[in-house]
Design an enzyme around this catalytic site. Sequence first.
Site, PDB file in Angstrom:
ATOM      1  N   LYS A   1       0.757  -1.339   0.093  1.00  0.00           N
ATOM      2  CA  LYS A   1       0.171  -0.001   0.106  1.00  0.00           C
ATOM      3  C   LYS A   1       0.740   1.192  -0.136  1.00  0.00           C
ATOM      4  CE  LYS A   1      -4.141  -2.038   2.075  1.00  0.00           C
ATOM      5  NZ  LYS A   1      -3.732  -3.351   1.639  1.00  0.00           N
TER       6      LYS A   1
ATOM      7  N   GLU B   1      -1.741   6.946   8.472  1.00  0.00           N
ATOM      8  CA  GLU B   1      -2.620   7.904   7.352  1.00  0.00           C
ATOM      9  C   GLU B   1      -3.553   8.836   8.242  1.00  0.00           C
ATOM     10  OE1 GLU B   1      -3.823   5.823   3.454  1.00  0.00           O
ATOM     11  OE2 GLU B   1      -5.529   5.719   4.626  1.00  0.00           O
TER      12      GLU B   1
ATOM     13  N   ARG C   1      -7.510  -8.281  -7.967  1.00  0.00           N
ATOM     14  CA  ARG C   1      -8.101  -9.561  -7.684  1.00  0.00           C
ATOM     15  C   ARG C   1      -9.541  -9.289  -7.794  1.00  0.00           C
ATOM     16  NH1 ARG C   1     -10.342  -8.468  -2.843  1.00  0.00           N
ATOM     17  NH2 ARG C   1      -8.845  -7.632  -1.136  1.00  0.00           N
TER      18      ARG C   1
END
Length: 430
Positions: free
Chosen positions: A116, A199, A288
Site C-alpha cells: 500500500k 494515514e 483481484r
Amino acid sequence: MFQKVLVANRGEIAVRIIEACHALGIQAVAVYSTVDEHASFVKLADESVCIGTGSASESYLNREAVLMAGIIKQCDAVHPGYGFLSEDPLFAQMVAECKMTWIGPQSELIKEFADKESSRRWAEERNVPTIPGSELITSTENLLVQAKQIGFPLLIKASFGGGGKGIRCIESMDELVPEFKSVQQEATASFGVSPVYLEKDLSDARHIEVQVLGQHNVIYNLGTRNCSLQLHRQKVVEESPADLTTEQQAELDQLVHRLLDDTHYNNLGTVEFLFADNHFYFLEMNTRLQVEHGVTEETTGLDIVQMQIKVAADVNLKLVPITFKQHAIEVRLSALTPGTLSKFTWPDKDVRVDTGMQVGDQVTAYYDPLIAKIIVTGSSRSEAVEKLQSVLDNVEVLGIKTNLDTLKTISKNDQFINGTYDIDSLSKMF
C-alpha cells in the site's frame, strides 16, 4: 480456452469459480485442507487434492502445496479468488514458472499495488490525490515524529494489510505505541510481513470503489460501488452503483484512467477511494476479484468471473458501453461463533445467495467467518432496500450465532434507507 483450472481457494468463492469454469466447459480442480474435506466446493469440483491441515499457513497459504496440486492434476491455469494467495506476486510468478496461466494481472503490477505504501507513491507520481500520510515507519521514534506531523485522529496501517486486518484508528498519543505493536503482530500473523505506515483519518468520508477490467492495454470501467458501511474497517454492506453526480462520476473515471492507462494492466481489479469534502482520495488498488463483485454483476449483467478467465485465456471480449439500469445491495452474513450449521434457509425469489455452506457444515475459527453474501436487486435503490428488508426477515440460521440481527437493524435504519451514511455510521450505530 483452458481445459482444467486449479481453484486456489475455498468456501463460497471457490464455489463461484467452479461454477464459472463449468459454464465455460472447463474442468475445475479444488484444493482443500483436512477441515474442508466434505465442503460444498470440494464436492462440486471435478477433481480435488488435499494440501494440508486446517491452519491456513499449512494449506491455502502453502504456495508449494497448491502448485504441486496443479502440476499433479495437469492444470493449465490457476484462479486464486480473493484473500489467501490472490495478491501474492511471488505465487503468481511461480504459477507462470510451472507453465500454468495465472488468472489475474501481471505479477509485477500485483507487487506494485499489494504494497500500500508503494501504491500511494504510484498514485502520487500519476497525479492522483492520496490521503495525507507517512512513509514506512522504521522505529518507535520515527512513529512519534510522524504522528505529531499528521495529527490525530490517524490510522496505523499494515502496508500489506487487507480485509480490515492490520488497521487501527488512533485518537491520542497514549494509544499510539501499543496499537503500533498490535498492528505489527496482526499483520505478521495474517500476511507474513509487518511494515506499517500512518494515514490521516478522514471524517464523514464515503468509501467508493471502481470495478475495472484491463485487456489489450484498454481499461474498462464496469461501474462504481459504495462500500462505506463498515464495522472495525471491515465491509458489511455494499451497493452498486454509488450515489454520485454526473460530474463526480466523470472525475472518478478520469482518476482511474490516470492511474492505470498505459500500464497494460491485464485482468480484473478494483480501485478504491475515500470521498471526503467533495474530493476523491486514492486508497488502494486491489489486483483481484472482490468479495462484493456480485453487486456489479447484478447491475451490469456481466459474469465477471467468466470474464476473468476469458481475459487470461486471451479471448477478446470486445466490450460495448455498459448501461446501468438496476440497483443492487449486498450484505455479508457472517458467523460470530464456531459451531455446526443446523439450518440455513432464505426466500426462493427476489434474492441471490452466494454461499459455500450447507446444513451440517462446521464453522471453524481457522478461516474467514463469512457464511453467505445476500444480494438483492431493484429497478431503484428504494425498491432494493425494501427487498433487502423483506429477504432478511425471512432468512433463518440455526446452530451458530451470526450477525443476522445486525443486518436487519441496518436495513431498517434511517441513514441506510436514505443513503446518507458514511464510513463511521455503523460504529456510531452499534
